[in-house]
Scaffold this motif. Structure first.
Motif, short mmCIF file in Angstrom:
data_model
loop_
_atom_site.label_atom_id
_atom_site.label_comp_id
_atom_site.label_asym_id
_atom_site.label_seq_id
_atom_site.Cartn_x
_atom_site.Cartn_y
_atom_site.Cartn_z
N MET A 114 1.67 3.54 -9.73
CA MET A 114 1.11 3.98 -8.33
C MET A 114 1.95 4.28 -7.23
N LYS A 130 2.79 2.78 -3.32
CA LYS A 130 2.62 1.53 -2.80
C LYS A 130 3.00 1.67 -1.25
N ASP A 174 5.15 -4.05 -5.95
CA ASP A 174 4.06 -4.22 -6.93
C ASP A 174 3.75 -5.69 -7.40
N ASP A 205 6.08 1.15 -10.24
CA ASP A 205 4.85 1.52 -10.44
C ASP A 205 4.52 2.31 -11.89
N ASN A 245 -9.07 -3.93 -11.59
CA ASN A 245 -8.26 -4.79 -10.51
C ASN A 245 -7.61 -5.79 -10.90
N GLY A 254 -0.45 -0.06 -7.02
CA GLY A 254 -1.15 -0.07 -8.47
C GLY A 254 0.12 0.29 -9.30
N GLN A 255 -0.31 0.43 -10.71
CA GLN A 255 0.79 0.66 -11.62
C GLN A 255 0.02 1.44 -12.80
N GLN A 307 -3.50 -0.39 -13.31
CA GLN A 307 -3.71 -1.57 -12.46
C GLN A 307 -3.96 -1.32 -11.02
N ILE A 308 -4.83 -1.56 -10.66
CA ILE A 308 -4.79 -1.37 -8.91
C ILE A 308 -5.03 -2.59 -8.31
N ASN A 341 -7.99 4.42 -1.04
CA ASN A 341 -8.59 4.05 -2.53
C ASN A 341 -8.31 5.09 -3.39
N GLU A 344 -2.30 7.37 -9.22
CA GLU A 344 -2.15 6.68 -10.47
C GLU A 344 -2.63 7.45 -11.76
#
Length: 288
Positions: free
Chosen positions: A1, A3, A27, A80, A169, A177-178, A192-193, A205, A212
């Motif tokens: 994601m 960041k 992260d 990420d 989450n 996120g990742q 992942q958030i 968001n 992501e």
């Protein structure tokens, strides 16, 4: 994601994003005890189109209570991208002569073009209301485009073989996120958030979710040289940052054009609108 690296740079107080926007929060995925990657794993990352510099061994916890060991890659503190060790061999690069297909990985989605997405609502890893809205808007972003991929979103706890992406989450207080890159012709499955995203509005968001999901279908960061964030190169075209024709370029020294509005810029602020830029759309339409 994407960041935002505000934790090390400024206090988190009201209005911090005015002076700290477009920085990146570290992260949540904790690296394993400092162990240098083996030579084979470094070579496998290169073959996967990922720069092994700053990559670390890491464990990701999935929403059903299982976990997987792998490698988190990116800039130190802002990793990420996650590739599971047992998937690493499947990330070998395909021949790229058929499309120097902004930047992408060499692996794209080539199997089912209907992408089934689960927004996790089970106990422990349920997306918050803002995250759910952001995910719905992100899915809408992709479905509005003239591409061959069609995203179908449901909220639940299904993560079986019929599901292509699971967005959940991961908790914690950090934001971002990742995601995983495409593997075996399918999109990266787990996204992942981090829990800190609930501090941001629905548009931010949406931005993070769209970013992501972009990694999961094969996007690299638009500013792969990290000029936008910390001027640290995360990998040139020789390791899988393939320029997509018709989009602005940025070379390994940060020179050249840069689409500053790209959803795939490596960091974000609190005023994002969550929408693709024109070059993002060009890139996706070229890829798919």
């Amino acid at each position: 994601m994407k960041k935002i690296k505000v934790l090390a740079l400024c206090a988190i107080v009201a209005g911090f994003a005015t002076s700290c926007q477009k920085n990146e929060i570290s992260d949540e995925t904790a690296p394993e005890a400092a162990v240098e990657l083996t030579k084979d794993h470094k070579l496998a990352l290169l073959e996967a189109g990922v720069n092994p510099y700053n990559a670390v061994y890491s464990t990701v916890n999935y929403p059903d209570g299982t976990s997987k060991k792998g490698i988190a890659a990116g800039t130190e503190g802002y990793r990420d991208i996650f590739i599971a060790l047992d998937d690493l061999a499947n990330q070998a690069l395909a021949d790229t002569e058929d499309g120097n297909k902004q930047y992408r990985t060499r692996n794209l989605v080539s199997q089912n073009r209907t992408i089934r997405v689960t927004g996790w609502n089970g106990s422990g890893n349920a997306l918050t209301s803002k995250m759910r809205t952001g995910l719905q808007w992100a899915v809408n972003n992709y479905n509005r485009l003239n591409i061959s991929l069609n995203f179908v979103l449901t909220f639940g706890t299904d993560q079986g073989n019929n599901v292509d992406m699971v967005v959940y989450n991961a908790g914690g207080t950090n934001a971002g996120g990742q995601a995983e890159f495409p593997n075996g012709g399918r999109p990266g499955k787990y996204i992942q958030i981090f829990g800190g995203m609930d501090r941001f509005n629905e548009n931010v968001n949406e931005h993070v979710m769209t970013h992501e999901m972009g990694h999961a279908v094969g996007f690299r960061h638009t500013d792969y040289a990290r000029r936008r964030c910390d001027n640290s190169n995360e990998g040139s075209s020789s390791v899988g940052a393939i320029h997509i024709p018709g989009t602005p370029t940025e070379n390994r020294w940060g020179a050249g054009g840069l689409d500053s509005n790209s959803i795939m810029i490596s960091c974000f602020g609190n005023n994002e609108n969550g929408e693709f830029s024109g070059p993002d759309i060009t890139a996706l339409e070229f890829m798919y």
